[in-house]
Scaffold this motif. Structure first.
Motif, mmCIF file in Angstrom:
data_model
loop_
_atom_site.group_PDB
_atom_site.id
_atom_site.type_symbol
_atom_site.label_atom_id
_atom_site.label_comp_id
_atom_site.label_asym_id
_atom_site.label_seq_id
_atom_site.Cartn_x
_atom_site.Cartn_y
_atom_site.Cartn_z
ATOM 1 N N PHE A 148 0.749 -1.207 0.021
ATOM 2 C CA PHE A 148 -0.071 -0.136 -0.031
ATOM 3 C C PHE A 148 0.853 1.147 0.045
ATOM 4 O O PHE A 148 2.125 1.272 0.580
ATOM 5 N N THR A 149 0.676 2.179 -0.685
ATOM 6 C CA THR A 149 1.308 3.395 -0.565
ATOM 7 C C THR A 149 0.634 4.273 0.605
ATOM 8 O O THR A 149 -0.300 4.274 0.990
ATOM 9 N N ALA A 150 1.655 5.273 1.021
ATOM 10 C CA ALA A 150 1.270 6.391 1.921
ATOM 11 C C ALA A 150 -0.253 6.892 1.739
ATOM 12 O O ALA A 150 -0.224 7.615 0.705
ATOM 13 N N GLY A 151 -1.109 6.845 2.697
ATOM 14 C CA GLY A 151 -2.257 7.495 2.473
ATOM 15 C C GLY A 151 -3.256 6.807 1.816
ATOM 16 O O GLY A 151 -4.586 7.132 2.075
ATOM 17 N N GLU A 152 -3.101 5.574 1.347
ATOM 18 C CA GLU A 152 -3.972 4.788 0.704
ATOM 19 C C GLU A 152 -4.698 4.012 1.698
ATOM 20 O O GLU A 152 -4.218 3.670 2.696
ATOM 21 N N THR A 153 -6.078 3.883 1.500
ATOM 22 C CA THR A 153 -6.830 3.249 2.299
ATOM 23 C C THR A 153 -6.828 1.791 2.326
ATOM 24 O O THR A 153 -6.731 1.041 1.347
ATOM 25 N N VAL A 154 -6.350 1.320 3.697
ATOM 26 C CA VAL A 154 -6.035 -0.118 3.698
ATOM 27 C C VAL A 154 -7.297 -0.780 4.131
ATOM 28 O O VAL A 154 -7.726 -2.030 3.528
ATOM 29 N N ALA A 155 -8.186 -0.055 4.883
ATOM 30 C CA ALA A 155 -9.393 -0.749 5.403
ATOM 31 C C ALA A 155 -10.196 0.178 5.997
ATOM 32 O O ALA A 155 -9.893 1.289 6.075
ATOM 33 N N GLU A 156 -11.486 -0.188 6.052
ATOM 34 C CA GLU A 156 -12.658 0.702 6.780
ATOM 35 C C GLU A 156 -12.701 0.261 8.320
ATOM 36 O O GLU A 156 -13.208 -0.821 8.587
ATOM 37 N N GLY A 157 -12.507 1.191 9.218
ATOM 38 C CA GLY A 157 -12.943 0.753 10.641
ATOM 39 C C GLY A 157 -13.979 1.047 11.113
ATOM 40 O O GLY A 157 -14.764 2.403 10.580
ATOM 41 N N ARG A 158 -14.873 0.411 11.735
ATOM 42 C CA ARG A 158 -16.221 0.719 12.312
ATOM 43 C C ARG A 158 -16.150 1.796 13.474
ATOM 44 O O ARG A 158 -15.163 1.941 14.199
ATOM 45 N N VAL A 159 -17.055 2.854 13.313
ATOM 46 C CA VAL A 159 -17.184 3.919 14.316
ATOM 47 C C VAL A 159 -18.439 3.727 15.182
ATOM 48 O O VAL A 159 -19.405 3.605 14.680
ATOM 49 N N PHE A 160 -18.124 3.986 16.570
ATOM 50 C CA PHE A 160 -19.247 4.112 17.428
ATOM 51 C C PHE A 160 -19.589 5.455 17.864
ATOM 52 O O PHE A 160 -18.747 6.139 18.145
ATOM 53 N N GLY A 161 -20.805 6.057 17.660
ATOM 54 C CA GLY A 161 -21.173 7.245 18.096
ATOM 55 C C GLY A 161 -20.684 8.433 17.309
ATOM 56 O O GLY A 161 -20.717 9.737 17.781
ATOM 57 N N GLY A 162 -20.183 8.223 15.936
ATOM 58 C CA GLY A 162 -19.942 9.211 15.304
ATOM 59 C C GLY A 162 -21.017 9.790 14.239
ATOM 60 O O GLY A 162 -21.953 8.903 13.996
ATOM 61 N N VAL A 163 -20.639 10.840 13.549
ATOM 62 C CA VAL A 163 -21.668 11.255 12.543
ATOM 63 C C VAL A 163 -21.256 10.096 11.318
ATOM 64 O O VAL A 163 -22.434 10.352 10.162
ATOM 65 N N ASP A 164 -20.311 9.557 11.159
ATOM 66 C CA ASP A 164 -20.061 8.698 10.002
ATOM 67 C C ASP A 164 -19.876 7.092 10.784
ATOM 68 O O ASP A 164 -19.334 7.205 11.915
ATOM 69 N N GLY A 165 -20.279 6.143 10.075
ATOM 70 C CA GLY A 165 -20.061 4.806 10.757
ATOM 71 C C GLY A 165 -19.041 4.020 10.583
ATOM 72 O O GLY A 165 -18.626 3.139 11.143
ATOM 73 N N THR A 166 -18.114 4.636 9.435
ATOM 74 C CA THR A 166 -16.866 4.111 9.344
ATOM 75 C C THR A 166 -15.752 5.001 9.269
ATOM 76 O O THR A 166 -16.102 6.537 8.877
ATOM 77 N N VAL A 167 -14.467 5.028 9.216
ATOM 78 C CA VAL A 167 -13.421 6.005 9.147
ATOM 79 C C VAL A 167 -12.314 5.067 8.305
ATOM 80 O O VAL A 167 -11.882 3.718 8.659
ATOM 81 N N PRO A 168 -11.750 5.553 7.370
ATOM 82 C CA PRO A 168 -10.795 4.950 6.712
ATOM 83 C C PRO A 168 -9.520 4.759 7.639
ATOM 84 O O PRO A 168 -9.093 5.762 8.140
ATOM 85 N N LEU A 169 -8.785 3.308 7.348
ATOM 86 C CA LEU A 169 -7.619 3.198 8.194
ATOM 87 C C LEU A 169 -6.420 3.129 7.152
ATOM 88 O O LEU A 169 -6.566 2.548 6.089
ATOM 89 N N ILE A 170 -5.419 3.977 7.223
ATOM 90 C CA ILE A 170 -4.260 4.195 6.229
ATOM 91 C C ILE A 170 -3.146 3.966 6.860
ATOM 92 O O ILE A 170 -2.930 4.023 8.215
ATOM 93 N N SER A 171 -1.873 3.727 6.203
ATOM 94 C CA SER A 171 -0.444 3.874 6.682
ATOM 95 C C SER A 171 0.068 5.432 6.182
ATOM 96 O O SER A 171 -0.300 5.957 5.182
ATOM 97 N N GLU A 172 0.786 5.993 7.121
ATOM 98 C CA GLU A 172 1.259 7.272 7.064
ATOM 99 C C GLU A 172 2.714 6.993 6.068
ATOM 100 O O GLU A 172 3.140 8.112 5.734
ATOM 101 N N ALA A 173 3.026 6.108 5.745
ATOM 102 C CA ALA A 173 4.357 5.782 4.857
ATOM 103 C C ALA A 173 3.948 4.437 3.932
ATOM 104 O O ALA A 173 2.828 3.822 4.304
ATOM 105 N N ASP A 174 4.768 4.519 2.893
ATOM 106 C CA ASP A 174 4.708 3.161 1.994
ATOM 107 C C ASP A 174 4.874 2.013 2.968
ATOM 108 O O ASP A 174 5.626 1.985 3.622
ATOM 109 N N ILE A 175 3.798 0.979 2.510
ATOM 110 C CA ILE A 175 3.969 -0.361 3.503
ATOM 111 C C ILE A 175 4.956 -1.123 2.389
ATOM 112 O O ILE A 175 4.402 -1.663 1.243
#
Length: 374
Positions: A270-297
């Motif tokens: 994965f490249t830096a900033g690319e979405t690796v997966a979506e994480g579920r969110v509790f109690g937010g305006v959105d139900g998910t949040v993208p999970l990313i790496s800050e550097a190339d993997i």
């Protein structure tokens, strides 16, 4: 929460070795390239002295010792590890003389001196037993989960055990945490007490670009070795154990070191900033949040295919709003046939504000009735 990705099953030629136990590791990407019975314990013999050196290095870094500090050669050190002992390698330290820590380290790492190891142990902690306790504390601190050291020499009357995985971790610790002193492992020769001796590391000069670390032998568990090479700007660390001779040990290490460049190449998963997966969110305006790496993997993977490697995202979820972008949220695991070979930290790729009461209530009902499914 576990989010597993599809297995990729393209066949490729594999690195193999006749060593009963082996591990090959690339620290820059954190990739285990090859593992074979990596967690099966063995008795390391004189390979213990690499841990002895690491323990003294840490004491120097912590200010407990200085390089020019003088240590007295006790009768015990002289008789047990010196020339009178008849037990192999020695720096020929004279009884009741005083030797600097720096010269004792040269005696340890160049001459493989048993007397050097005992003198350093006594100088720091008063006895071999107390020093062994210090060795074990450091082993636990740096993640050598399956190692226990009985003395600083590797003499068999005190039981020491380790694994090739732990030895590679020790090599990584020395390279990364004691960069300046690590070069002592490659000192070609050292003269003490008017006796000239070349470096006794059986691997040095036999494997291209190898600059450490050491070897050992045990009457029951055979020959073992820990090596580290820096080739074309890339560091590789390997350990083998259970070999029947020093020649077999050398051949096994050569085989797996050279196999690194023959069978493996760096691949960006994965490249830096690319979405690796979506994480579920509790109690937010959105139900998910993208999970990313800050550097190339970047991962070392087989050149001709991926040999059924799979990717898995692990995070503690659901993530509770409000969530700020860049919040540590879990890790990506690359899993091969022998378990996890690479881990990369993941962070949230966006902010998620806290939602209203209705949204929270619905999230609570979902959690109660269905649980959270990643």
């Amino acid at each position: 929460m576990l989010l597993a990705f599809a297995i990729v099953g393209v066949q490729a030629e594999q690195l193999t070795t006749k060593a009963p136990k082996a591990l090959l590791y690339e620290p820059a990407s954190g990739t285990v390239l090859f593992a074979k019975d990596a967690d099966v314990p063995f008795a390391p013999g004189a390979l213990v002295k690499v841990m002895t050196a690491a323990t003294v290095f840490k004491a120097l870094s912590d200010g407990e010792l200085t390089q020019d500090q003088l240590c007295t050669v006790s009768e015990h050190a002289w008789r047990t590890g010196g020339a009178p002992s008849g037990r192999g390698a020695t720096m020929f330290a004279a009884i009741k003389s005083e030797i600097s820590v720096e010269d004792l380290l040269k005696g340890l790492l160049v001459h493989n001196g048993n007397d050097s190891a005992i003198i350093l142990a006594e100088c720091l902690d008063g006895s071999e037993t107390a020093f062994a306790d210090r060795m074990n504390a450091l082993a636990a601190e740096i993640g050598m989960a399956n190692s226990n050291f009985g003395n600083p020499t590797g003499y068999e009357e005190a039981v020491s055990t380790t694994t090739v995985r732990d030895q590679v971790r020790l090599g990584e610790y020395l390279v990364e945490e004691h960069t300046e002193r690590y070069s002592m492992f490659a000192i070609p020769e050292f003269t003490w007490n008017n006796i000239f001796q070349r470096n006794k590391n059986p691997l040095l000069g036999e494997i291209r670009n190898l600059d450490g670390l050491g070897g050992g032998a045990h009457s029951e568990d055979g020959y073992s070795g820990l090596g580290s090479i820096d080739r074309n700007g890339r560091r590789i660390i390997a350990a083998v154990a259970g070999l029947t001779s020093d020649n077999h040990r050398l051949a096994a290490l050569k085989e797996i070191f050279e196999g690194t460049w023959e069978f493996y190449a760096v691949k960006t998963v994965f490249t830096a900033g690319e979405t690796v997966a979506e994480g579920r969110v509790f109690g937010g305006v959105d139900g998910t949040v993208p999970l990313i790496s800050e550097a190339d993997i970047d991962v070392f993977l087989p050149r001709g295919g991926t040999l059924e490697y799979r990717l898995r995202v692990v995070y503690l979820g659901p993530l509770v709003a409000p969530i700020a972008a860049g919040t540590p949220a879990g890790e990506l695991q690359v899993i091969g046939q022998d378990g996890v070979v690479h881990r990369a930290p993941l962070v949230t790729g966006a902010s998620v504000p806290e939602g209203g009461l209705v949204g929270k209530a619905l999230d609570s009902v979902q959690e109660l009735l269905f649980g959270w499914i990643g």
